[in-house]
Design a protein around this motif. Structure first.
Motif, short mmCIF file in Angstrom:
data_model
loop_
_atom_site.label_atom_id
_atom_site.label_comp_id
_atom_site.label_asym_id
_atom_site.label_seq_id
_atom_site.Cartn_x
_atom_site.Cartn_y
_atom_site.Cartn_z
N PHE A 229 -1.91 7.44 -6.70
CA PHE A 229 -1.98 6.11 -6.12
C PHE A 229 -2.68 6.16 -4.76
O PHE A 229 -2.08 5.92 -3.71
CB PHE A 229 -0.57 5.52 -6.00
CG PHE A 229 0.17 5.49 -7.29
CD1 PHE A 229 -0.28 4.71 -8.35
CD2 PHE A 229 1.28 6.30 -7.48
CE1 PHE A 229 0.39 4.70 -9.56
CE2 PHE A 229 1.95 6.29 -8.68
CZ PHE A 229 1.50 5.50 -9.73
N GLN A 230 -3.93 6.51 -4.81
CA GLN A 230 -4.77 6.53 -3.62
C GLN A 230 -6.21 6.27 -4.04
O GLN A 230 -6.57 6.33 -5.22
CB GLN A 230 -4.65 7.86 -2.87
CG GLN A 230 -5.04 9.09 -3.68
CD GLN A 230 -4.88 10.35 -2.87
OE1 GLN A 230 -5.42 10.47 -1.76
NE2 GLN A 230 -4.13 11.31 -3.41
N LYS A 231 -7.04 5.97 -3.07
CA LYS A 231 -8.42 5.57 -3.31
C LYS A 231 -9.14 6.57 -4.20
O LYS A 231 -9.09 7.78 -3.97
CB LYS A 231 -9.15 5.42 -1.97
CG LYS A 231 -10.60 4.98 -2.10
CD LYS A 231 -11.23 4.87 -0.72
CE LYS A 231 -12.70 4.51 -0.81
NZ LYS A 231 -13.32 4.44 0.53
N GLY A 232 -9.80 6.04 -5.22
CA GLY A 232 -10.60 6.87 -6.11
C GLY A 232 -9.87 7.33 -7.36
O GLY A 232 -10.48 7.88 -8.27
N HIS A 235 -4.69 5.16 -12.65
CA HIS A 235 -3.38 5.38 -13.26
C HIS A 235 -2.88 4.06 -13.84
O HIS A 235 -3.11 2.99 -13.26
CB HIS A 235 -2.39 5.91 -12.21
CG HIS A 235 -1.14 6.47 -12.79
ND1 HIS A 235 -0.06 5.68 -13.14
CD2 HIS A 235 -0.79 7.75 -13.09
CE1 HIS A 235 0.90 6.45 -13.62
NE2 HIS A 235 0.49 7.70 -13.61
N GLU A 236 -2.19 4.12 -14.98
CA GLU A 236 -1.73 2.90 -15.63
C GLU A 236 -0.74 2.12 -14.76
O GLU A 236 -0.69 0.88 -14.81
CB GLU A 236 -1.10 3.23 -16.98
CG GLU A 236 0.10 4.16 -16.91
CD GLU A 236 0.64 4.49 -18.29
OE1 GLU A 236 0.16 3.88 -19.26
OE2 GLU A 236 1.54 5.36 -18.39
N ASP A 237 0.04 2.83 -13.94
CA ASP A 237 1.03 2.14 -13.10
C ASP A 237 0.40 1.45 -11.89
O ASP A 237 1.08 0.72 -11.16
CB ASP A 237 2.10 3.12 -12.63
CG ASP A 237 3.02 3.54 -13.76
OD1 ASP A 237 3.08 2.81 -14.76
OD2 ASP A 237 3.65 4.61 -13.66
N THR A 238 -0.91 1.68 -11.68
CA THR A 238 -1.60 0.96 -10.61
C THR A 238 -1.61 -0.53 -10.90
O THR A 238 -1.63 -1.36 -9.98
CB THR A 238 -3.04 1.49 -10.46
OG1 THR A 238 -3.00 2.88 -10.15
CG2 THR A 238 -3.77 0.77 -9.33
N ILE A 258 -7.57 0.93 -11.76
CA ILE A 258 -8.41 1.59 -10.74
C ILE A 258 -7.87 1.33 -9.34
O ILE A 258 -7.64 0.19 -8.95
CB ILE A 258 -9.85 1.10 -10.85
CG1 ILE A 258 -10.42 1.39 -12.24
CG2 ILE A 258 -10.72 1.74 -9.77
CD1 ILE A 258 -11.78 0.78 -12.49
N TYR A 259 -7.69 2.42 -8.57
CA TYR A 259 -7.23 2.32 -7.18
C TYR A 259 -8.47 2.41 -6.29
O TYR A 259 -8.89 3.49 -5.89
CB TYR A 259 -6.27 3.47 -6.88
CG TYR A 259 -5.36 3.26 -5.68
CD1 TYR A 259 -5.87 3.26 -4.39
CD2 TYR A 259 -4.00 3.07 -5.84
CE1 TYR A 259 -5.04 3.08 -3.29
CE2 TYR A 259 -3.16 2.91 -4.76
CZ TYR A 259 -3.68 2.90 -3.49
OH TYR A 259 -2.85 2.73 -2.41
N HIS A 279 -1.23 4.83 5.75
CA HIS A 279 -2.27 5.76 5.33
C HIS A 279 -2.98 5.31 4.05
O HIS A 279 -3.91 5.96 3.60
CB HIS A 279 -1.69 7.16 5.14
CG HIS A 279 -0.37 7.18 4.41
ND1 HIS A 279 -0.21 6.66 3.16
CD2 HIS A 279 0.83 7.66 4.80
CE1 HIS A 279 1.04 6.82 2.78
NE2 HIS A 279 1.71 7.41 3.75
N GLY A 280 -2.51 4.21 3.46
CA GLY A 280 -3.19 3.66 2.29
C GLY A 280 -2.80 4.30 0.98
O GLY A 280 -3.31 3.90 -0.07
N ILE A 281 -1.92 5.28 1.01
CA ILE A 281 -1.42 5.90 -0.22
C ILE A 281 -0.11 5.22 -0.59
O ILE A 281 0.78 5.08 0.25
CB ILE A 281 -1.20 7.41 -0.03
CG1 ILE A 281 -2.50 8.11 0.33
CG2 ILE A 281 -0.60 8.03 -1.28
CD1 ILE A 281 -2.34 9.58 0.68
N ALA A 282 0.01 4.80 -1.84
CA ALA A 282 1.25 4.16 -2.29
C ALA A 282 2.28 5.24 -2.58
O ALA A 282 2.49 5.64 -3.72
CB ALA A 282 0.99 3.31 -3.53
#
Length: 599
Positions: A229-232, A235-238, A258-259, A279-282
């Motif tokens: 769960f971060q840029k680039g 994942h299906e849960d996104t 797409i994240y 930090h932008g990471i879930a």
């Protein structure tokens, strides 16, 4: 010689003591006195050196060196203690300058004296460096800025002093900085400030706070940095993540796996707004906070930007007339409860994740005003076939299409929202594809024809075929009773047919079907009634007699069971004018019983 050196050292000690005690003595005066004493010491030293033997000099120097080292060590310790009590750099520089002046003034030709002076300078310089390092560390702790650490670096903690490879510390600090635990000098030194940052990281992620880069800490750090769960990443849960963000007012993302950079931006905005590391990471704290807010914010009395989007979506789905703002009031609760009840959810009036998911699902698959889709064409065609037409057959779902859908929903017992949701489309398809329409064949078409015949819409062949004349009879019945005359025997048509059979044939009613009922009763020996549409008292009597004779419940009302048996007997193949294979057996039985000579 010993006396001279002692005097120099005592002078230096006095300066240090005066600095520690913060005595307001003019520095210039101290320096002047020191300079005079050093000059006198040099003169005396030169005179004494000329008369002293080389052997005595060596012994004296050995003794003096030992004493100097002891006194120098004491001076250094005193200087360290003084430094801990805020000895500033200027004092240390004064000491260094005085040592240099002492060295130049002495001009000693003896090797021992030069070594003593050099050792004194080194000790003084060391004291100055230690003072600067300790002062720097204190300032670093206060200002949370860069660190200047003098301890031996350790792979796990700032306290450890065992020599080992510390090349891992630099990337470790970079990773911490990436996650919002920065402000460190990016180098191989693991100092107190690094330990502090590690402790903050551990506390934030629920680890044991020991300020050491232990196995659990390193594993957690790696887990976050390798998150899908971060840029680039994809994942299906996104999809769920984006939905949660959108529900809370952080929307306008493409709801997919797409994240991307905009998803990262939305996550950072949410993290900043709710006191998380942006930090932008879930990460886990971000997911937990999202779910917590979604499960609590949508209830009466709360205000939240996500309520605006909620109200808009409910309005789109036909549950509107709310003020579009951030307030979750009583009427919003009512609309939510209606929505939940309509779609089989727990009707609490409070929006939970199940409710929000249902809203998203319906928005994706439903047709509503302003939407353009190729499937709208087939929707309009279906509506027209079942009697809700006069629309332009195209891909546009406009105002009049919304009106027709609302009428269809009302007619078939659905909530009239004007939105062609899955329930509406399913019902439409059920009617359009009914087996009870022209050209179809079904065993229950026989029952349908019987019902129509009993109610006066007869003269059809009683079989399984739904032909054009059957369609005509159905349309006639539908028009006569305020139904949509589409010629399809839909649920509404069946229900009314059954209802009328159970209610129309009783005293006081008039109906065309009463004429045929009386004729059938007369055929079976229950006659002498006026053949008309009136169901009077004598008709009731004849019906009672029929029911009693054939073992039915005697009510005098020609209900479905009574009428069905009446028509079955009246239309029997075993009557005059009919032909049937079993008539042969019938005649034989009669002959055996003495009723022969009939053929």
């Amino acid at each position: 010689m010993q006396i001279q050196l002692n005097r120099v050292l005592v002078t230096l000690a006095i300066i240090v003591v005066l600095l520690v005690a913060n005595v307001s003595i003019s520095m210039d005066a101290v320096l002047a006195n020191t300079s005079e004493e050093v000059t006198e010491d040099v003169v005396e030293n030169e005179e004494e050196q000329e008369t002293t033997s080389e052997t005595n000099q060596e012994e004296t120097n050995d003794s003096e060196n030992d004493e100097v080292k002891e006194e120098t060590s004491e001076d250094t310790e005193s200087s360290d203690k003084s430094s801990e009590e805020d000895v500033d750099e200027e004092s240390s520089e004064v000491e260094e300058e005085e040592d240099k002046e002492s060295e130049e003034a002495t001009h000693s030709e003896e090797k021992e004296n030069a070594e003593v002076t050099e050792e004194t300078e080194e000790d003084t310089s060391t004291s100055k460096e230690n003072t600067e390092n300790e002062t720097s560390e204190e300032n670093t702790e206060d200002d949370t800025s860069s660190e200047d650490e003098t301890e031996e670096p350790s792979t796990f903690s700032a306290e450890a002093t065992t020599m080992q490879d510390t090349s891992w510390v630099t990337p470790f600090k970079e990773d911490l900085t990436r996650l919002g635990f920065g402000g460190m000098n990016i180098n191989d030194t693991y100092g107190n400030f690094t330990a502090k940052r590690v402790g903050e990281f551990q506390a934030y992620y629920g680890l044991n706070v020991n300020k050491e880069a232990d196995e659990a800490t390193l594993a957690k750090l790696d887990d976050i940095l390798s998150s899908p769960f971060q840029k680039g990443e994809t994942h299906e849960d996104t999809i769920e993540l984006k939905k949660l963000l959108t529900w809370l007012g952080y929307g306008n993302m493409n709801i997919n796996e797409i994240y991307g950079s905009f998803t990262e931006t939305r996550v950072q905005q949410f993290q900043r707004d709710h006191g998380l590391k942006d930090h932008g990471i879930a990460d886990e704290p971000t997911w937990n906070k999202l779910r917590e807010i979604v499960d609590t914010v949508f209830q009466v009395g709360n205000e939240h930007p996500g309520v605006v989007e909620l109200k808009r979506n409910l309005t789109t789905l036909g549950f509107g007339n709310m003020n579009i703002n951030e307030v979750y009031g009583n009427f919003t609760e009512t609309r939510v409860r209606q929505f939940q009840a309509n779609y089989g959810l727990s009707a609490t009036g409070q929006v939970d994740q199940k409710t929000l998911k249902k809203i998203d699902e319906l928005l994706k698959v439903s047709f509503y005003q302003g939407k353009t889709d190729s499937d709208v064409v087939s929707l309009k065609e279906g509506l027209t076939k079942v009697g809700f037409g006069n629309m332009n057959i195209n891909e546009i779902y406009g105002n009049f299409t919304e009106t027709r859908v609302s009428q269809f929903q009302d007619y078939y017992g659905l909530r009239a929202t004007g939105v062609a949701d899955p329930q509406t489309v399913e019902k439409l398809n059920q009617v359009v594809n009914s087996p009870f329409q022209e050209g179809e064949t079904h065993e229950n078409t026989i029952e349908l024809k019987n019902l129509l015949t009993w109610l006066g819409y007869g003269n059809m062949n009683i079989n399984e075929i739904y032909g054009s004349f059957t369609e005509t009879r159905v349309r006639q019945f539908q028009r006569d009773h305020g139904l949509k005359d589409n010629g399809i025997a839909d649920e509404q048509t069946w229900n009314l047919l059954s209802e009328m059979i159970d209610t129309v044939f009783q005293v006081g009613n008039e109906h065309p079907g009463v004429v045929e009922l009386k004729r059938k009763l007369t055929t079976l020996g229950f006659g002498n009634m006026n053949i008309n549409e009136v169901y009077g008292n004598f008709t009731e009597t004849r019906v009672r007699q029929f029911q009693d004779y054939y073992g039915l419940r005697v009510t005098g009302v020609a209900d479905y069971q009574t009428v069905e048996l009446l028509y079955e007997i009246a239309d029997s193949p075993f009557q005059e004018g009919e032909t049937h294979d079993d008539t042969i057996e019938l005649k034989r039985l009669l002959t055996w019983l003495g009723y022969g000579n009939n053929w």
